[in-house]
Write a protein that holds these residues in place. Structure first.
Motif, PDB file in Angstrom:
ATOM      1  N   ILE A  75      79.071  35.564  17.894  1.00  0.00           N
ATOM      2  CA  ILE A  75      78.842  34.586  18.918  1.00  0.00           C
ATOM      3  C   ILE A  75      77.234  34.656  19.323  1.00  0.00           C
ATOM      4  CG2 ILE A  75      79.287  33.248  21.083  1.00  0.00           C
ATOM      5  CD1 ILE A  75      81.743  33.424  18.985  1.00  0.00           C
ATOM      6  N   TYR A  76      76.432  33.643  18.899  1.00  0.00           N
ATOM      7  CA  TYR A  76      75.232  33.710  19.428  1.00  0.00           C
ATOM      8  C   TYR A  76      75.344  33.282  20.828  1.00  0.00           C
ATOM      9  CZ  TYR A  76      70.353  33.183  19.799  1.00  0.00           C
ATOM     10  OH  TYR A  76      68.999  33.294  20.040  1.00  0.00           O
ATOM     11  N   LEU A  77      74.734  34.438  21.705  1.00  0.00           N
ATOM     12  CA  LEU A  77      74.650  34.094  23.102  1.00  0.00           C
ATOM     13  C   LEU A  77      73.255  33.366  23.515  1.00  0.00           C
ATOM     14  CD1 LEU A  77      76.269  37.485  24.273  1.00  0.00           C
ATOM     15  CD2 LEU A  77      77.404  35.271  23.956  1.00  0.00           C
ATOM     16  N   ALA A  78      73.744  32.120  24.202  1.00  0.00           N
ATOM     17  CA  ALA A  78      72.665  31.472  24.768  1.00  0.00           C
ATOM     18  C   ALA A  78      72.972  31.194  26.302  1.00  0.00           C
ATOM     19  CB  ALA A  78      72.371  29.981  24.227  1.00  0.00           C
ATOM     20  N   GLY A  79      72.259  32.249  27.043  1.00  0.00           N
ATOM     21  CA  GLY A  79      72.472  32.149  28.455  1.00  0.00           C
ATOM     22  C   GLY A  79      71.545  32.488  29.631  1.00  0.00           C
ATOM     23  N   GLY A  80      72.080  32.888  30.712  1.00  0.00           N
ATOM     24  CA  GLY A  80      70.887  33.136  31.758  1.00  0.00           C
ATOM     25  C   GLY A  80      71.495  34.212  32.693  1.00  0.00           C
ATOM     26  N   ASN A  81      70.726  34.646  33.382  1.00  0.00           N
ATOM     27  CA  ASN A  81      70.875  35.634  34.426  1.00  0.00           C
ATOM     28  C   ASN A  81      71.477  35.011  35.713  1.00  0.00           C
ATOM     29  OD1 ASN A  81      69.881  38.775  33.859  1.00  0.00           O
ATOM     30  ND2 ASN A  81      68.529  37.161  32.783  1.00  0.00           N
ATOM     31  N   TRP A  82      72.495  35.289  36.148  1.00  0.00           N
ATOM     32  CA  TRP A  82      73.307  34.834  37.293  1.00  0.00           C
ATOM     33  C   TRP A  82      72.937  35.798  38.560  1.00  0.00           C
ATOM     34  CZ3 TRP A  82      76.423  30.543  38.338  1.00  0.00           C
ATOM     35  CH2 TRP A  82      77.130  30.487  39.367  1.00  0.00           C
ATOM     36  N   ILE A  83      72.534  35.156  39.386  1.00  0.00           N
ATOM     37  CA  ILE A  83      72.176  35.968  40.937  1.00  0.00           C
ATOM     38  C   ILE A  83      72.967  35.332  41.878  1.00  0.00           C
ATOM     39  CG2 ILE A  83      70.202  36.956  42.205  1.00  0.00           C
ATOM     40  CD1 ILE A  83      70.008  37.497  38.994  1.00  0.00           C
ATOM     41  N   THR A  84      74.286  35.221  41.575  1.00  0.00           N
ATOM     42  CA  THR A  84      75.275  34.668  42.738  1.00  0.00           C
ATOM     43  C   THR A  84      74.874  33.181  43.277  1.00  0.00           C
ATOM     44  OG1 THR A  84      76.812  35.430  44.521  1.00  0.00           O
ATOM     45  CG2 THR A  84      74.347  35.578  44.837  1.00  0.00           C
ATOM     46  N   THR A  85      75.702  32.710  43.775  1.00  0.00           N
ATOM     47  CA  THR A  85      75.698  31.134  44.177  1.00  0.00           C
ATOM     48  C   THR A  85      74.860  30.987  45.484  1.00  0.00           C
ATOM     49  OG1 THR A  85      76.868  29.115  43.849  1.00  0.00           O
ATOM     50  CG2 THR A  85      77.857  30.897  44.992  1.00  0.00           C
ATOM     51  N   ASP A  86      74.895  32.061  46.302  1.00  0.00           N
ATOM     52  CA  ASP A  86      74.433  31.767  47.439  1.00  0.00           C
ATOM     53  C   ASP A  86      74.184  33.130  48.073  1.00  0.00           C
ATOM     54  OD1 ASP A  86      73.841  30.001  50.266  1.00  0.00           O
ATOM     55  OD2 ASP A  86      75.328  31.647  50.783  1.00  0.00           O
ATOM     56  N   TRP A 404      65.864  34.456  32.559  1.00  0.00           N
ATOM     57  CA  TRP A 404      65.587  34.940  33.820  1.00  0.00           C
ATOM     58  C   TRP A 404      64.839  33.767  34.814  1.00  0.00           C
ATOM     59  CZ3 TRP A 404      67.475  38.961  36.871  1.00  0.00           C
ATOM     60  CH2 TRP A 404      66.813  38.961  37.910  1.00  0.00           C
ATOM     61  N   LYS A 405      65.694  33.530  35.763  1.00  0.00           N
ATOM     62  CA  LYS A 405      67.174  33.408  36.005  1.00  0.00           C
ATOM     63  C   LYS A 405      67.520  31.853  35.776  1.00  0.00           C
ATOM     64  CE  LYS A 405      66.330  33.865  41.040  1.00  0.00           C
ATOM     65  NZ  LYS A 405      66.396  32.387  41.373  1.00  0.00           N
ATOM     66  N   ILE A 406      68.716  31.661  35.942  1.00  0.00           N
ATOM     67  CA  ILE A 406      69.349  30.378  35.442  1.00  0.00           C
ATOM     68  C   ILE A 406      69.861  29.804  36.661  1.00  0.00           C
ATOM     69  CG2 ILE A 406      71.658  30.970  35.176  1.00  0.00           C
ATOM     70  CD1 ILE A 406      70.879  29.534  32.461  1.00  0.00           C
ATOM     71  N   ASN A 407      70.135  30.282  37.808  1.00  0.00           N
ATOM     72  CA  ASN A 407      70.629  29.623  39.088  1.00  0.00           C
ATOM     73  C   ASN A 407      69.854  30.124  40.267  1.00  0.00           C
ATOM     74  OD1 ASN A 407      71.741  32.361  39.246  1.00  0.00           O
ATOM     75  ND2 ASN A 407      73.493  31.487  40.484  1.00  0.00           N
ATOM     76  N   SER A 408      70.049  29.549  41.281  1.00  0.00           N
ATOM     77  CA  SER A 408      69.251  29.758  42.428  1.00  0.00           C
ATOM     78  C   SER A 408      70.195  30.036  43.781  1.00  0.00           C
ATOM     79  CB  SER A 408      68.212  28.426  43.051  1.00  0.00           C
ATOM     80  OG  SER A 408      67.422  28.783  44.075  1.00  0.00           O
ATOM     81  N   GLY A 409      70.098  31.279  44.343  1.00  0.00           N
ATOM     82  CA  GLY A 409      70.974  31.568  45.629  1.00  0.00           C
ATOM     83  C   GLY A 409      70.375  30.956  46.838  1.00  0.00           C
ATOM     84  N   ALA A 410      69.212  30.355  46.919  1.00  0.00           N
ATOM     85  CA  ALA A 410      68.773  29.803  47.897  1.00  0.00           C
ATOM     86  C   ALA A 410      67.702  28.747  47.653  1.00  0.00           C
ATOM     87  CB  ALA A 410      67.979  30.915  48.653  1.00  0.00           C
TER      88      ALA A 410
END
Length: 702
Positions: A75-86, A404-410
């Protein structure tokens, strides 16, 4: 009372079940196992949700890096670093929040997230959502080289080894039934691995994984060190980064933004040359699996207004700023990143009109709106090139990457493709287009040498590939193109490199007569479209990719700093494009379909953005976007006289309040004329802003 734990062997259990796959490769069937225990005076019941799949790993023969396999297939992994949701964990028990965020990532085409070791173990709700969405998870334990001896702190941290390893044990037991959990990691950037983590902790981690799991791969660290001693069985990569903006063509180089082969810090200090490295193809000399690679991030204007003051918005960064210490204090507080690349170009001010050639004159974009739209354009191009660059040689150079990174905790400017309010930005749509929304078979345009590559991430072959490319001036005039039929099969689990390159079309005159814009500033829209066939002979139309390109021979600094000024002229000088948009909501699904038509005879509609709004007529300055919303496409470019369509979805909870008002339009919770209508907003780089009511298909939406 006897409280000893005993094993009960149930024998073989036959289940007529289907295999669980990541969403890019198949479906996600889930099952419930329920166990009851009864005695003469006591009864207990436990249940768990699970999926059926195998997971393993190998060192790729060509990439020489960690390669994940699900159900026996790489599986070719296309992803992002997750730094929790909040940052305050306010959504830690919200399945809906996790589901919304992971669905956003899946909609973009990502199939994996890395739960970073500098954060926390994610919750059951997170993993339930990942199981449902089909998102593979790389879960690290809670150590990072930032404070575990490598860069700061001590190698024997944490101080309480017993409590730490008991937590490891409990986490392994708690999460082991989730099919989305793909592999474990010892931590973030731990090195050297014989010191970090300490030997007793490392022994216990491996013991508990073997004892209570025994099915998943384990890597000691995300990143260790460049050199001939690097072991791909211990870490994902020898080096990570960079984290700033790069020229788009750089993403198609080996070790994007870095040297090839890689040099260690010690070698750099000794002035060792890349030509001195004996084995340039050793695993520790190239990045086969990129654990962290990032670029700029900048939210949309509606989100900025939610965390920046009016004074800050009017004090947006000037051209040529290289540090957050040179910008307004609110921009600095929320971690604004410069849009300067390594060659000294301000990528936002490349788009400035009138053209800018000298970054020392204190120039600025005309307004914060212009600055923000330019930031969306730059992000789109950056992440479009990033995901395509890391995909164009799958299982050859790379077996996976994590942004780095894919979501935003703030609310922040730093590294995310959607913000804390769940609004996407230009980078998100660049990544989605580059990944073709997660399609396993896609076309990649190499911006380094203008060649084409067919990427197939599935374990089966396809054939009948047809590629059509066309080039257009910004006024919409076609200036060239070709159709290429690819003989033979599109081989499985690899990228096929085509012996075909796309030329730059040199025009005799610039498309817009302006005395201060010379011919070298010309921009062409290159559109690439791709289709292929299943074994049954059915033709599959693949998504298109649009590229705004300039003459690659204009490489000097003077030309490059103003190379996109023509785009600025189309925003500042040329009349805005007016689009025809008609939207209808389906009675049963409540999904919205919009048909778009560009009625004008000239001028390309650039980066057309669609937003689902709640009654903008009651605008009090607040953000009235409905979030999250999932679009089949966005930041769309349209040629004159071109039609397109758009599917808009949001959560079931939000749609429960929708109703068909007596006027025949969709509203929320009221039948009063003029209040709480749902609308689609349309705007863009050079597109006139308008809002469109959403018609009911028929009757009342249930």
């Amino acid at each position: 009372m006897d409280q000893r734990v005993k094993d009960f062997h149930l024998g073989k259990i036959h289940i007529p079940a289907k295999l669980w796959w990541p969403h890019t490769h198949g479906s996600q069937p889930l099952y419930i196992a329920q166990v009851k225990f009864r005695s003469s005076n006591y009864e207990s019941c436990a249940s768990t949700t699970f999926g059926i799949r195998t997971v393993s790993s190998e060192t790729g023969a060509a990439s020489k890096s960690f390669t994940l396999k699900i159900n026996g297939h790489p599986i070719y992994l296309a992803g992002g670093n997750w730094i929790t949701t909040d940052q305050f964990l306010r959504f830690s028990n919200s399945y809906q929040r996790y589901y919304d965020e992971l669905t956003l990532l899946a909609n973009a085409g990502f199939n994996s997230v890395r739960v970073w070791g500098g954060g926390i173990t994610e919750t059951q709700q997170f993993y339930h959502a990942a199981d449902k969405v089909g998102m593979l998870v790389y879960q690290e334990f809670w150590m990072t080289g930032d404070n575990n001896g490598r860069f700061a702190g001590e190698y024997d941290w944490p101080t309480d080894h017993v409590s730490y390893t008991k937590n490891v044990r409990d986490v392994v037991r708690r999460l082991r039934n989730h099919p989305s959990l793909a592999f474990w990691g010892g931590g973030n950037e731990l090195y050297p691995t014989d010191k970090s983590p300490s030997k007793d902790i490392q022994t216990q981690i491996e013991r508990y994984i073997k004892l209570f799991d025994g099915t998943r791969p384990f890597v000691k660290s995300s990143m260790t060190e460049v050199g001939d001693t690097f072991d791909p069985n211990e870490a994902l990569c020898p080096k990570d980064g960079p984290y700033g903006i790069l020229r788009e063509e750089s993403f198609f180089d080996r070790n994007a933004g870095l040297t090839s082969p890689l040099l260690s810090l010690e070698e750099i200090a000794r002035n060792v040359s890349i030509h001195d490295i004996k084995d340039k193809h050793a695993p520790g000399r190239n990045i086969g699996f990129q654990a962290e690679i990032g670029s700029v991030s900048y939210p949309e204007m509606e989100s900025l207004k939610r965390f920046l003051s009016r004074d800050a918005l009017q004090s947006f960064p000037r051209c040529g700023v290289t540090s957050c210490h040179e910008v307004n204090h609110e921009f600095a507080y929320w971690h604004w990143l410069p849009f300067m690349d390594g060659s000294g170009l301000d990528r936002i001010c490349e788009i400035r009109y009138p053209p800018l050639h000298n970054l020392t004159d204190g120039a600025q974009m005309s307004s914060v709106d212009d600055y923000t739209w330019a930031a969306q354009f730059v992000q789109y191009n950056q992440y479009h090139a990033l995901v395509q660059g890391y995909s164009h040689r799958i299982f050859d150079w790379h077996s996976g990457f994590y942004i780095w990174k894919i979501n935003s905790g703030a609310p922040t400017f730093r590294g995310s493709l959607y913000d804390w309010f769940l609004a996407t930005n230009g980078g998100y749509w660049g990544a989605r287009t580059g990944l073709s929304g997660g399609s396993p078979v896609r076309l990649v345009f190499n911006q380094r040498n203008w060649t084409l590559h067919l990427v197939n991430t599935l374990p089966k072959t396809f054939f009948g590939a047809v590629i059509t490319w066309s080039a257009h001036s910004l006024n919409g005039t076609s200036v060239g193109g070709d159709t290429v039929e690819i003989p033979g099969r599109i081989q499985s689990n690899r990228a096929t490199h085509l012996e075909y390159s796309i030329p730059w079309i040199q025009q005799s005159e610039p498309p817009l007569a302006m005395s201060d814009l010379q011919r070298q500033h010309n921009i062409l829209l290159y559109r690439l479209e791709f289709s292929y066939q299943e074994e049954s002979g059915a033709t599959i139309y693949e998504t298109r990719n649009d590229y705004f390109l300039t003459n690659p021979s204009d490489e000097d600094q003077y030309h490059r700093q103003s190379r996109f000024a023509l785009l600025g002229a189309y925003r500042k000088v040329v009349p805005r494009v007016r689009l025809d948009v008609d939207c209808t909501a389906d009675d049963e699904t409540m999904d919205i379909e919009c048909n778009i038509f560009h009625p004008q005879k000239e001028t390309v509609a650039i980066m057309t953005r669609f937003s689902l709004l709640l009654d903008p007529s009651m605008d009090d300055g607040s953000d009235n976007r409905i979030l999250p919303t999932y679009y089949s496409q966005n930041y769309l470019t349209l040629l004159p006289r071109e039609s397109s369509s758009l599917l808009v979805k949001t959560t079931k909870e939000l749609k429960k309040t929708w109703t068909c008002l007596p006027d025949g339009y969709v509203g929320v919770g009221t039948s009063k004329r003029g209040g709480f209508f749902l609308m689609i907003s349309v705007d863009g780089w050079n597109v006139e802003q308008k809002t469109v009511l959403i018609r009911c298909n028929s009757g009342t939406i249930v």
